[in-house]
Design a protein around this motif. Structure first.
Motif, PDB file in Angstrom:
ATOM      1  N   THR A 197     -10.591   5.910  -3.495  1.00 59.36           N
ATOM      2  CA  THR A 197     -10.796   4.516  -4.112  1.00 59.36           C
ATOM      3  C   THR A 197     -12.480   4.202  -4.079  1.00 59.36           C
ATOM      4  O   THR A 197     -12.746   4.518  -3.181  1.00 59.36           O
ATOM      5  N   LYS A 247       1.042  -1.125   0.023  1.00 62.31           N
ATOM      6  CA  LYS A 247       0.056   0.002  -0.050  1.00 62.31           C
ATOM      7  C   LYS A 247       0.778   1.000  -0.233  1.00 62.31           C
ATOM      8  O   LYS A 247       1.884   1.473   0.847  1.00 62.31           O
ATOM      9  N   ASP A 250      -2.722   3.960  -5.479  1.00 60.32           N
ATOM     10  CA  ASP A 250      -2.904   3.472  -4.022  1.00 60.32           C
ATOM     11  C   ASP A 250      -2.050   2.447  -3.738  1.00 60.32           C
ATOM     12  O   ASP A 250      -2.074   2.078  -2.358  1.00 60.32           O
ATOM     13  N   ALA A 307      -2.057   7.614   1.135  1.00 60.56           N
ATOM     14  CA  ALA A 307      -2.869   6.895   1.570  1.00 60.56           C
ATOM     15  C   ALA A 307      -4.120   7.848   2.475  1.00 60.56           C
ATOM     16  O   ALA A 307      -5.392   7.158   2.334  1.00 60.56           O
TER      17      ALA A 307
END
Length: 360
Positions: A359, A43, A140, A354
């Motif tokens: 998303t 991530k 992402d 992050a």
């Protein structure tokens, strides 16, 4: 084009991409490959903004294929590893810099100089080993062969450490290779931007006596008081440049704008080295006489291999070296690009991926 990007791989991904030579970035849904046996999936937490991201987004080098997702100063946390991965496990903090592939067998690769491999694969905007295009850290998540993934030192901040994956290794590597890493060495740094301010920190950590060259007098206080440089020279001032003649063992030139080289060569001692890490648009002009009379060298240097980049991260952690950053959400990226090109940042933008990339 967009639909094929979404379906060419099995794992859905989200990022910000440039779609044409305007360089304007906007949200894009695409896909990444399944985790291979030697792959690390992670991530993305933070990604620095490099000057070359803007150059690539605008196709200023003439090689961009759109859409392109930039970003090669990437830090994150491992979410999955392949069955044959040996160096990483889920939960590890990791980084990926300018490369995600090379042939691993040429004369450069076998001595850990992957950055000079003729078949090197950049982190974004070029064909990957499977023929699909690589996509960078304005996204992402990443999936990368473990050889090109770096272990993140425990005490190195993730956000302000991210730019070291480009700016850090790009300045650390020539200091080491050209022998400018010895205590007492007199090192010049040209330009006090994203690369230059890290070059000063690296050189000082090696014990060098550091002189900053800049056309901006306003940066003198920051250079001397903030970055602890030993000297500051206004490179527009002929008297200051004259006084610097023959004083430096080596110079790291970080400036990408067109600028004269001859005055910098004059500042070198005999056997001195001028190392270019910035990429001016126009070819440089040099009189052979200025090199011959002092056995002086002009060289270039391009990031570093994986072994050296890991060494650099560990060195930075040991000496408390990070980049001075401005943390931004990803939807501010286009404004950040514009400000970067105006040198309106001290000294590197980092995207808080992050916490800001949406998303679906």
């Amino acid at each position: 084009m967009t639909s094929s990007l979404e379906s060419e791989h099995p794992i859905k991904a989200y990022g910000y991409a440039a779609r044409d030579t305007s360089g304007v970035l906007s949200p894009l849904t695409f896909s990444r490959r399944a985790t291979g046996e030697k792959d690390v999936r992670f991530k993305v937490l933070y990604c620095g903004i490099c000057h070359s991201d803007s150059v690539f987004a605008k196709n200023e080098w003439g090689i961009t294929k759109y859409p392109v997702i930039p970003g090669h100063e990437i830090v994150g946390v491992v979410t999955e590893v392949g069955s044959k991965v040996e160096k990483f496990k889920v939960g590890d903090k990791v980084g990926v810099g300018c490369l995600v592939g090379s042939c691993r067998s040429c004369q450069n690769c076998v001595v850990d100089y992957e950055q000079y491999c003729p078949k090197q694969i950049f982190t974004y905007g070029v064909p990957d080993a499977d023929g699909t295009q690589t996509h960078g850290g304005y996204s992402d998540h990443m999936v990368t062969d473990e050889h090109f993934v770096l272990r993140w030192p425990e005490n190195l901040p993730l956000d302000s450490g991210a730019p070291l994956l480009c700016a850090g290794i790009t300045t650390y590597s020539p200091l080491r290779y050209f022998g400018l890493d010895k205590p007492g060495t007199k090192v010049g740094v040209v330009g006090l931007g994203g690369l230059g301010h890290v070059a000063v920190k690296m050189a000082k950590a090696f014990g060098a006596e550091v002189t900053v060259f800049s056309t901006s007098v306003a940066k003198k206080q920051e250079a001397i008081e903030g970055l602890k440089a030993d000297h500051f020279i206004n490179s527009k001032d002929p008297e200051q440049m004259q006084a610097a003649m023959g004083t430096l063992d080596g110079i790291i030139d970080t400036v990408s704008g067109n600028h004269p080289i001859a005055p910098l060569l004059n500042a070198l001692t005999a056997h001195g080295k001028l190392i270019l890490v910035g990429i001016p648009e126009k070819p440089i002009e040099v009189a052979a006489f200025s090199l011959i009379m002092g056995r002086k060298l002009i060289a270039g240097s391009n990031t570093g291999g994986l072994k050296e980049t890991q060494e650099m991260l560990d060195f930075a952690a040991k000496h408390g070296i990070t980049s001075d950053i401005e943390l931004i959400p990803i939807d501010y990226v286009n404004t950040a690009m514009e400000r970067m090109l105006k040198s309106d940042v001290r000294y590197r933008f980092v995207i808080d991926v992050a916490n800001s990339l949406k998303t679906e």
